[in-house]
Write a protein that holds these residues in place. Structure first.
Motif, PDB file in Angstrom:
ATOM      1  N   ARG A   1       0.848  -1.193   0.000  1.00  0.00           N
ATOM      2  CA  ARG A   1       0.000   0.000   0.000  1.00  0.00           C
ATOM      3  C   ARG A   1       0.874   1.229   0.000  1.00  0.00           C
ATOM      4  NH1 ARG A   1      -5.115   0.631   3.668  1.00  0.00           N
ATOM      5  NH2 ARG A   1      -5.005   2.475   2.344  1.00  0.00           N
ATOM      6  N   GLU A   2       0.538   2.193  -0.826  1.00  0.00           N
ATOM      7  CA  GLU A   2       1.251   3.462  -0.796  1.00  0.00           C
ATOM      8  C   GLU A   2       0.770   4.226   0.438  1.00  0.00           C
ATOM      9  OE1 GLU A   2       0.878   6.721  -3.980  1.00  0.00           O
ATOM     10  OE2 GLU A   2       2.382   5.319  -4.734  1.00  0.00           O
ATOM     11  N   LYS A   3       1.709   4.844   1.111  1.00  0.00           N
ATOM     12  CA  LYS A   3       1.361   5.501   2.372  1.00  0.00           C
ATOM     13  C   LYS A   3       0.328   6.617   2.175  1.00  0.00           C
ATOM     14  CE  LYS A   3       3.657   7.734   6.308  1.00  0.00           C
ATOM     15  NZ  LYS A   3       2.384   7.603   7.031  1.00  0.00           N
ATOM     16  N   ASP A   4      -0.612   6.681   3.086  1.00  0.00           N
ATOM     17  CA  ASP A   4      -1.637   7.726   3.054  1.00  0.00           C
ATOM     18  C   ASP A   4      -2.356   7.826   1.718  1.00  0.00           C
ATOM     19  OD1 ASP A   4      -1.321   8.512   5.636  1.00  0.00           O
ATOM     20  OD2 ASP A   4       0.245   9.969   5.157  1.00  0.00           O
ATOM     21  N   SER A   5      -2.565   6.705   1.100  1.00  0.00           N
ATOM     22  CA  SER A   5      -3.209   6.741  -0.198  1.00  0.00           C
ATOM     23  C   SER A   5      -3.932   5.428  -0.418  1.00  0.00           C
ATOM     24  CB  SER A   5      -2.152   6.956  -1.271  1.00  0.00           C
ATOM     25  OG  SER A   5      -2.555   6.387  -2.487  1.00  0.00           O
ATOM     26  N   ARG A   6      -4.790   5.399  -1.381  1.00  0.00           N
ATOM     27  CA  ARG A   6      -5.494   4.156  -1.662  1.00  0.00           C
ATOM     28  C   ARG A   6      -4.809   3.392  -2.790  1.00  0.00           C
ATOM     29  NH1 ARG A   6     -11.201   6.207  -2.940  1.00  0.00           N
ATOM     30  NH2 ARG A   6     -11.781   4.029  -2.999  1.00  0.00           N
ATOM     31  N   VAL A   7      -3.713   3.960  -3.302  1.00  0.00           N
ATOM     32  CA  VAL A   7      -3.011   3.301  -4.404  1.00  0.00           C
ATOM     33  C   VAL A   7      -2.284   2.051  -3.918  1.00  0.00           C
ATOM     34  CG1 VAL A   7      -1.111   3.545  -6.038  1.00  0.00           C
ATOM     35  CG2 VAL A   7      -2.725   5.429  -5.704  1.00  0.00           C
ATOM     36  N   ILE A   8      -2.380   0.982  -4.706  1.00  0.00           N
ATOM     37  CA  ILE A   8      -1.608  -0.235  -4.451  1.00  0.00           C
ATOM     38  C   ILE A   8      -0.479  -0.286  -5.478  1.00  0.00           C
ATOM     39  CG2 ILE A   8      -1.660  -2.761  -4.437  1.00  0.00           C
ATOM     40  CD1 ILE A   8      -3.415  -1.778  -2.299  1.00  0.00           C
ATOM     41  N   ARG A   9       0.749  -0.433  -4.994  1.00  0.00           N
ATOM     42  CA  ARG A   9       1.896  -0.523  -5.912  1.00  0.00           C
ATOM     43  C   ARG A   9       2.371  -1.955  -5.968  1.00  0.00           C
ATOM     44  NH1 ARG A   9       2.713   3.934  -8.981  1.00  0.00           N
ATOM     45  NH2 ARG A   9       2.425   5.810  -7.745  1.00  0.00           N
ATOM     46  N   PHE A  10       2.389  -2.537  -7.144  1.00  0.00           N
ATOM     47  CA  PHE A  10       2.976  -3.861  -7.294  1.00  0.00           C
ATOM     48  C   PHE A  10       4.489  -3.720  -7.387  1.00  0.00           C
ATOM     49  CE2 PHE A  10      -1.275  -5.179  -8.288  1.00  0.00           C
ATOM     50  CZ  PHE A  10      -1.297  -6.529  -7.974  1.00  0.00           C
ATOM     51  N   THR A  11       5.209  -4.647  -6.764  1.00  0.00           N
ATOM     52  CA  THR A  11       6.657  -4.693  -6.962  1.00  0.00           C
ATOM     53  C   THR A  11       6.886  -5.335  -8.328  1.00  0.00           C
ATOM     54  OG1 THR A  11       6.794  -6.890  -5.997  1.00  0.00           O
ATOM     55  CG2 THR A  11       7.028  -5.029  -4.497  1.00  0.00           C
ATOM     56  N   PRO A  12       8.022  -5.076  -8.973  1.00  0.00           N
ATOM     57  CA  PRO A  12       8.237  -5.674 -10.304  1.00  0.00           C
ATOM     58  C   PRO A  12       8.112  -7.201 -10.293  1.00  0.00           C
ATOM     59  CG  PRO A  12       9.784  -3.902  -9.937  1.00  0.00           C
ATOM     60  CD  PRO A  12       9.058  -4.092  -8.637  1.00  0.00           C
ATOM     61  N   PRO A  13       8.796  -7.899  -9.384  1.00  0.00           N
ATOM     62  CA  PRO A  13       8.586  -9.357  -9.379  1.00  0.00           C
ATOM     63  C   PRO A  13       7.153  -9.732  -9.006  1.00  0.00           C
ATOM     64  CG  PRO A  13       9.960  -8.669  -7.524  1.00  0.00           C
ATOM     65  CD  PRO A  13       9.795  -7.483  -8.399  1.00  0.00           C
ATOM     66  N   GLY A  14       6.550  -8.924  -8.145  1.00  0.00           N
ATOM     67  CA  GLY A  14       5.174  -9.183  -7.746  1.00  0.00           C
ATOM     68  C   GLY A  14       4.223  -9.059  -8.921  1.00  0.00           C
ATOM     69  N   ARG A  15       4.435  -8.018  -9.708  1.00  0.00           N
ATOM     70  CA  ARG A  15       3.622  -7.806 -10.907  1.00  0.00           C
ATOM     71  C   ARG A  15       3.736  -9.022 -11.834  1.00  0.00           C
ATOM     72  NH1 ARG A  15      -0.321  -5.394 -13.224  1.00  0.00           N
ATOM     73  NH2 ARG A  15       0.169  -3.583 -11.938  1.00  0.00           N
ATOM     74  N   ALA A  16       4.971  -9.512 -12.005  1.00  0.00           N
ATOM     75  CA  ALA A  16       5.194 -10.667 -12.885  1.00  0.00           C
ATOM     76  C   ALA A  16       4.484 -11.896 -12.337  1.00  0.00           C
ATOM     77  CB  ALA A  16       6.695 -10.934 -13.028  1.00  0.00           C
ATOM     78  N   ALA A  17       4.623 -12.112 -11.027  1.00  0.00           N
ATOM     79  CA  ALA A  17       3.999 -13.286 -10.419  1.00  0.00           C
ATOM     80  C   ALA A  17       2.480 -13.203 -10.512  1.00  0.00           C
ATOM     81  CB  ALA A  17       4.428 -13.389  -8.945  1.00  0.00           C
ATOM     82  N   PHE A  18       1.963 -11.994 -10.307  1.00  0.00           N
ATOM     83  CA  PHE A  18       0.514 -11.766 -10.375  1.00  0.00           C
ATOM     84  C   PHE A  18      -0.005 -12.091 -11.775  1.00  0.00           C
ATOM     85  CE2 PHE A  18      -2.996  -8.723 -11.285  1.00  0.00           C
ATOM     86  CZ  PHE A  18      -3.905  -9.135 -10.322  1.00  0.00           C
ATOM     87  N   GLU A  19       0.720 -11.621 -12.767  1.00  0.00           N
ATOM     88  CA  GLU A  19       0.269 -11.845 -14.142  1.00  0.00           C
ATOM     89  C   GLU A  19       0.404 -13.313 -14.533  1.00  0.00           C
ATOM     90  OE1 GLU A  19       2.337  -8.896 -16.386  1.00  0.00           O
ATOM     91  OE2 GLU A  19       0.850  -7.338 -15.884  1.00  0.00           O
ATOM     92  N   LYS A  20       1.465 -13.950 -14.012  1.00  0.00           N
ATOM     93  CA  LYS A  20       1.619 -15.384 -14.277  1.00  0.00           C
ATOM     94  C   LYS A  20       0.450 -16.145 -13.674  1.00  0.00           C
ATOM     95  CE  LYS A  20       4.972 -19.162 -13.978  1.00  0.00           C
ATOM     96  NZ  LYS A  20       4.820 -19.875 -12.714  1.00  0.00           N
ATOM     97  N   MET A  21       0.085 -15.757 -12.458  1.00  0.00           N
ATOM     98  CA  MET A  21      -1.052 -16.405 -11.799  1.00  0.00           C
ATOM     99  C   MET A  21      -2.317 -16.267 -12.652  1.00  0.00           C
ATOM    100  SD  MET A  21      -2.872 -15.460  -8.164  1.00  0.00           S
ATOM    101  CE  MET A  21      -3.770 -14.064  -8.808  1.00  0.00           C
ATOM    102  N   LEU A  22      -2.538 -15.073 -13.165  1.00  0.00           N
ATOM    103  CA  LEU A  22      -3.740 -14.858 -13.977  1.00  0.00           C
ATOM    104  C   LEU A  22      -3.709 -15.713 -15.239  1.00  0.00           C
ATOM    105  CD1 LEU A  22      -4.554 -11.053 -13.788  1.00  0.00           C
ATOM    106  CD2 LEU A  22      -5.125 -12.902 -12.232  1.00  0.00           C
ATOM    107  N   ARG A  23      -2.519 -15.842 -15.841  1.00  0.00           N
ATOM    108  CA  ARG A  23      -2.421 -16.629 -17.071  1.00  0.00           C
ATOM    109  C   ARG A  23      -2.639 -18.105 -16.792  1.00  0.00           C
ATOM    110  NH1 ARG A  23       1.855 -13.367 -18.195  1.00  0.00           N
ATOM    111  NH2 ARG A  23       3.319 -14.963 -17.552  1.00  0.00           N
ATOM    112  N   THR A  24      -1.969 -18.592 -15.770  1.00  0.00           N
ATOM    113  CA  THR A  24      -2.053 -20.039 -15.507  1.00  0.00           C
ATOM    114  C   THR A  24      -3.393 -20.401 -14.880  1.00  0.00           C
ATOM    115  OG1 THR A  24      -1.039 -19.749 -13.355  1.00  0.00           O
ATOM    116  CG2 THR A  24       0.423 -20.245 -15.186  1.00  0.00           C
ATOM    117  N   VAL A  25      -3.999 -19.412 -14.264  1.00  0.00           N
ATOM    118  CA  VAL A  25      -5.313 -19.699 -13.692  1.00  0.00           C
ATOM    119  C   VAL A  25      -6.260 -20.060 -14.824  1.00  0.00           C
ATOM    120  CG1 VAL A  25      -7.333 -18.424 -12.932  1.00  0.00           C
ATOM    121  CG2 VAL A  25      -5.333 -18.499 -11.500  1.00  0.00           C
TER     122      VAL A  25
END
Lengths: 227, 227
Positions: free
Chosen positions: B203-227
């Motif tokens: 979570r970005e501080k004092d904000s509602r924005v969620i920041r993906f880390t670069p490896p996190g973004r990759a893992a997230f997208e891999k999950m979506l693909r393999t799902v």
DNA sequence: TTAATACTTCGGTTAGCATCGAACTATGAA
DNA sequence: TTCATAGTTCGATGCTAACCGAAGTATTAA
């Protein structure tokens, strides 16, 4: 920044007293004519006409001609929901020092909120259903339980048909008069329809007040107790 | 009639472009100083100061002094919800020609909605799970399938604990920025918790924005693909 | 103390818009 | 046709509120 412009555009439509009075009157769910709305807002016909044009252009109202009448109504549920949420904020921040007159008392007791039951009766019903586990509440979210689905089916509601519609089956809606949640969504609307069909209650003409019949009141309270 | 007055009072606060811009800026969740908000609204400091006083008096903002700064933030959850609902109406009615700025882009991409993931990332996840049959969608209602339960368990969620709670496990939630459904309920909240625990996102501080880390973004997208 | 930053208050200007009366259009009734 | 009702459009008026510059207050820094 453009987000702010959109926000301002819609909000300023609601932000004029005459228009706000018209919108509040339409929250009863009934479609009203331009003249009726002029009266409600306390302005002359030309003024009302100008306001109604703005509201319609802005997408907050929809208009249908019928003979020489023009009926205005809220455009959709989303608009109604927005108005309720603004009323909710107004209720929490407002001065709240109004001593209710006899008519306001009836409004507080039971009234229509777009198309479902609000006021003390609506809150009591909501609480009773939650107590018994017919609905599950998670802060803002309300969902229908299996147990609840059975009860509402027995009461004469077509739960399956509700689930097929885009409208949420269960919603909570914050009540401006008592500041408590009551049941909205198609379930809330369906229950009110049933009450009227069973002759437990009827809508007072040209008003948002719901009047329970004496036997209806008894049956309603019995339902809450046995629930 | 009194209802209309309340309605108008609150709505007119939001109905001024300068104030609406300030409120929109504050929807990020961060508290901002008067100067920052003046800049955001495109007005001079005196003008901004006057607007901020009105918003604070009106109960829409709360202010905290810190040294020679004054930080303004949305008063509460209910005000934020009201603004979201107005934006929702604006989105369905409006011209839809908004070119989002860089910060808005981050909000549109991934942000927190109560306690679960919203924005484009949230919608993509919702669609992927539905595609694969992990969740069954029946219009408004979303339910967890056996197949899905297995997947989420493997991902580290305690499905049984979720089922014990009164809160619905699965819910869909409509996104104002993309107008598509995303996953709410305890499952949605649980997934976001996992992402943060796995260091996929923060979570970005004092904000509602969620920041993906670069490896996190990759893992997230891999999950979506393999799902 | 002096200077600088952060913000508010005051006063005057300006622009927008809500308002109404009067005239116009449209539908229905006699 | 003629009259009546329902509603819109037009033009003029007047009030509100947004706006800014200048001056004032408060807090920190030097």
């Amino acid at each position: 920044m453009k987000a702010g412009t959109d926000l301002a555009q819609i909000a300023s439509l609601v932000g004029d007293p005459a228009r706000a009075n018209m919108l509040a009157a339409l929250m009863g769910g009934a479609a009203l004519t331009a003249s009726e709305l002029a009266l409600e807002a306390g302005v002359t016909l030309p003024t009302a006409s100008s306001h109604l044009a703005k509201l319609t252009d802005g997408g907050l109202l929809r208009m249908t001609r019928q003979g020489r009448h023009r009926y205005y109504a809220l455009a959709d549920h989303q608009v109604a929901g927005m108005l309720e949420s603004i009323m909710g904020v107004a209720a929490t921040v407002g001065p709240r020092k109004v001593l209710p007159g006899p008519r306001d008392n009836a409004m507080r007791e039971a009234r229509i909120c777009y198309d479902h039951l609000a006021g003390a009766a609506g809150v009591a019903m909501f609480d009773a259903f939650a107590e018994r586990g017919f609905i599950a509440i998670d802060n803002e979210d309300v969902s229908l339980t299996d147990k609840g689905a059975g009860f509402f089916r027995d009461f004469g509601l077509d739960i399956e048909a509700m689930r097929k519609k885009r409208r949420p089956v269960c919603r909570s809606c914050l009540d401006w008069s008592v500041r408590r949640a009551h049941l909205a969504g198609s379930l809330g609307a369906g229950m009110l329809d049933r009450f009227i069909a069973l002759n437990w209650a009827r809508r007072e003409k040209d008003s948002r007040v719901i009047r329970f019949t004496p036997p209806g009141r008894a049956a309603f309270e019995k339902m809450l107790r046995t629930v």
